[in-house]
Design an enzyme around this catalytic site. Sequence first.
Site, PDB file in Angstrom:
ATOM      1  CE1 TYR A  68      10.110  32.568   1.167  1.00 25.53           C
ATOM      2  CE2 TYR A  68      10.699  30.233   1.150  1.00 25.53           C
ATOM      3  CZ  TYR A  68      10.247  31.370   0.485  1.00 25.53           C
ATOM      4  OH  TYR A  68       9.950  31.294  -0.832  1.00 25.53           O
ATOM      5  CG  MET A  71       7.400  23.881  -2.202  1.00 29.92           C
ATOM      6  SD  MET A  71       6.304  24.672  -3.388  1.00 29.92           S
ATOM      7  CE  MET A  71       5.358  25.776  -2.372  1.00 29.92           C
ATOM      8  CE  LYS A 130      -0.182  -0.379   4.981  1.00 28.61           C
ATOM      9  NZ  LYS A 130      -0.864  -1.009   6.097  1.00 28.61           N
ATOM     10  NE  ARG A 138      -6.805   0.680  10.741  1.00 23.81           N
ATOM     11  CZ  ARG A 138      -5.591   0.467  10.261  1.00 23.81           C
ATOM     12  NH1 ARG A 138      -4.620   1.369  10.454  1.00 23.81           N
ATOM     13  NH2 ARG A 138      -5.305  -0.625   9.608  1.00 23.81           N
TER      14      ARG A 138
HETATM   15  C1  LIG Z   1      -0.180  -1.822   6.865  1.00 28.35           C
HETATM   16  C2  LIG Z   1      -0.780  -3.038   7.366  1.00 28.35           C
HETATM   17  C3  LIG Z   1       0.017  -4.137   7.740  1.00 28.35           C
HETATM   18  C4  LIG Z   1       1.503  -4.114   7.781  1.00 28.35           C
HETATM   19  O1  LIG Z   1       1.959  -3.577   8.989  1.00 28.35           O
HETATM   20  P1  LIG Z   1       3.529  -3.433   9.273  1.00 28.35           P
HETATM   21  O2  LIG Z   1       3.623  -2.989  10.672  1.00 28.35           O
HETATM   22  O3  LIG Z   1       4.013  -2.420   8.315  1.00 28.35           O
HETATM   23  O4  LIG Z   1       4.090  -4.763   9.029  1.00 28.35           O
HETATM   24  C5  LIG Z   1      -0.628  -5.311   8.071  1.00 28.35           C
HETATM   25  N1  LIG Z   1      -1.974  -5.388   8.078  1.00 28.35           N
HETATM   26  C6  LIG Z   1      -2.763  -4.358   7.756  1.00 28.35           C
HETATM   27  C7  LIG Z   1      -4.246  -4.509   7.786  1.00 28.35           C
HETATM   28  C8  LIG Z   1      -2.205  -3.138   7.394  1.00 28.35           C
HETATM   29  O5  LIG Z   1      -2.990  -2.101   7.080  1.00 28.35           O
END
Ligand SMILES: *Cc1c(COP(=O)(O)O)cnc(C)c1O
Length: 819
Positions: free
Chosen positions: A714, A763, A489, A586
């Site tokens: 800046y 920037m 991701k 979550r």
């Molecule tokens: C990002 C994520 C992981 C990986 O977690 P790490 O700590 O980076 O290994 C595993 N499961 C879910 C659902 C995630 O969103």
Amino acid sequence: MSSTNYSIQLIAEIIKAKDFTAQQPSEITSLVIDSRRVADPEGSLFFALMAQRNGHGFLADAYANGIRNFVISEPDYFKIYPDANFLLVDDVLKSLQQLAAFKRSRHSLPVIGITGSNGKTVVKEWLYQLLAVDFNIIRSPKSFNSQIGVPLSVWQIEPEHTLGIFEAGISTVSEMEALEGIIQPTIGILTNIGEAHAEGFSSSLEKLQEKLKLFLHSDLFIYAPEYTLGIVENDLPGKTRFSWSMQHPADLQVLFIEPIEHKSYIRANFRGKEIECLIPFSDRASVENGVICWATLLALGYTPEEADLRLETLALVSMRLELKTGINQCSVIDDSYSADISSLAIALDFLNQQNQHLQKTVILSDLYETGKSRQVLYGEIAALLKQKNIGRLIGIGPEISACASLFEMETSFYQDTPDFINDFPTQHFSNETILVKGARRFEFSRISKLLTQKIHDTVMEIDLNALAGNLHFYKARLKPGVKVMAMVKAFSYGSGSFEIANLLQYHKVDYLAVAYADEGIALRKAGITMPIMVMSPEPFAFEAIVKYKLEPELYNPEILTAFAGFLPASTIGYPVHLKIDTGMHRLGFEEPDLPELLSVLTASRQLKVISAFSHFAASEDERHDEFTKIQINRFIEISNKISLGLGYAFMRHISNTSAITRHPDAQFDMVRIGIGLYGFDAGLKGNRGLHTVAVLKTTVTQVKQVSAQETIGYGRRGLLPQGGQIATVKIGYADGYRRSFGNGIGKMLVNGKPAATVGSIAMDMCMLDVTGMEVKTGDEVVVFNDVLTIAMLASQIDTIPYEILTNISQRVKRVYFYE
Ligand SMILES: *Cc1c(COP(=O)(O)O)cnc(C)c1O
């Protein structure tokens, strides 16, 4: 000396095979340990090594690639193919070593053996550059210096070679003896002994003594007293010895080193006489490696004048392939520094890992491979290109051009590089992956420059071998049969898209996971065929999810009914994954949702649950281990209820990176590795055992003197109370270098030395305090690497490595390295 023919019978005798079938006569010319890297299948002998993975699992692949000769240790595999030869032994690695040692002992050429903590590969390559005019040299490919790499290297010796140069690397006691027996060096070089990697040894002295075993039978030993820890000269190996030193009296004692431009002028005392040389490098490591080469030339009897002339021509050593973004949607693999058939096989294998374009083109120079006739050599190359499905070859050089008729694919040929470059405007490159591979003297870097997009000066380098190493680190900690889902991701935590996925697919990861459908679609469009889970499947993306065969994570009753309702009634068993909330709070189903979940799932034939999973809130932290256990128990309970209600089993997974090592009991059927792939694990002290994957570099745009009264940047926030010197560098908050690093909070490495930020981060750029340092426009600046780590940056601004990595913006170009 005449060449020995290695029939399979002779090899069976040499390695003392316990049992052996010779179904067909075979002459062995190549030793193979990776079923994918086969140049000449008929002449290949496959060794089923028990390394990271059990090599016996790859016999079928090797057989499919045409190999008919196998050395194995598991009797179950004996004679599994009636038309193949099998040699059964106790220890396959030992057999590989015995065979190489036998071959070495049949050739009486001088051999230089190199070991030490750092610099082995550079010294080996430089000695090759320096001595190639006088000798026909066989040397270790790349940094092949392990228990496996050394025998593969030494096996390449042929009668026409007049000098061998091999490197040896060890990680623990009692490894060097085997390597000594294979290399049998007549000349020994100890590069240096560093403090690093003392793991595997009880002390520095033990490490040194193990390394010195390489030189037990050497005639000449070249070393520096500063690295021999006070061992008296008479106790050192070698019939004769040659010492060099930056501090002590020695055969070659360096008196001073003066940097001139990017070169180093060095004066030294050589057996009572002052001599000099110019080395075209200025960094410490290169200067030391240069002095080692200098000492070697002198020890071999070259005059100081001759040595100086040769050292001036030393060229940068790069053993790595670079994958870059090319013109017209091309991907370019740049390998313009070496051209022998074993490195070609590696480069083609990497080209073959790329799925983003159907068309694959190779631009190849003449190869300098001794011991084979032109017909045989280019015949082998033609077969290799065909086996790897290369659609087009552009051959550059008189030799390859003369063999044009051997290649069965679209081809064009040029006599030399300038010819090709002149013709470049009329050529067509688009939507293809192009391997640019040539011997150094063809200067193919000019070709790769034409084919790649200009990279602005801030670059993130991604080391794909390090990433693969991290994957294996975790795989080695999994119980048998546990699958791996790799989290890619957010652009693979900032590291890349298909570039990372190609590697993970090649290494046979079972699943990928992305956050949004469009990330998954991008991977599908780049040719990634393995299963992909989408963690946030939005209803507007359902159509694309189905079209691209992505598998949604369903996390509440609404998204479940929406997806089930979206699928046409004719769909049967669309793969989905259920997220269970066990305490993260979550996303995910909770206990009270189960009746509704089960009624929807049992009512619809459209959905098939592939897996149910949950996510830990604090698996890295021992203070929360009780809570983690509660999460595990809830997960077992809820997932059992679901599978009972559904009447079928599915995969279960809950572990993220830190849980893999900290909670091995929670591996279930699969683990989800994220940050660990990229080199971080908050559950491992100091990320021990992991490799640094990402290095971020930029350059100095300008250097200025400022007085005590002047302000910098800046808001006029920067100030040097004593006055001083600042360097402006090309990275700012739009690149992902957060504004909170300003005013001395952040540091970068300028020519290897730390320099703090001064004033606000802008920037596109920021300023560093480089007072008292030697800095000029164009110098390299490291934002993070294995010394100044992302973990350090994270702690400077009170965040975590995840955020530093994913913040690096897309405008920062990524370059991928592969060895
Ligand atoms: C990002 C994520 C992981 C990986 O977690 P790490 O700590 O980076 O290994 C595993 N499961 C879910 C659902 C995630 O969103």
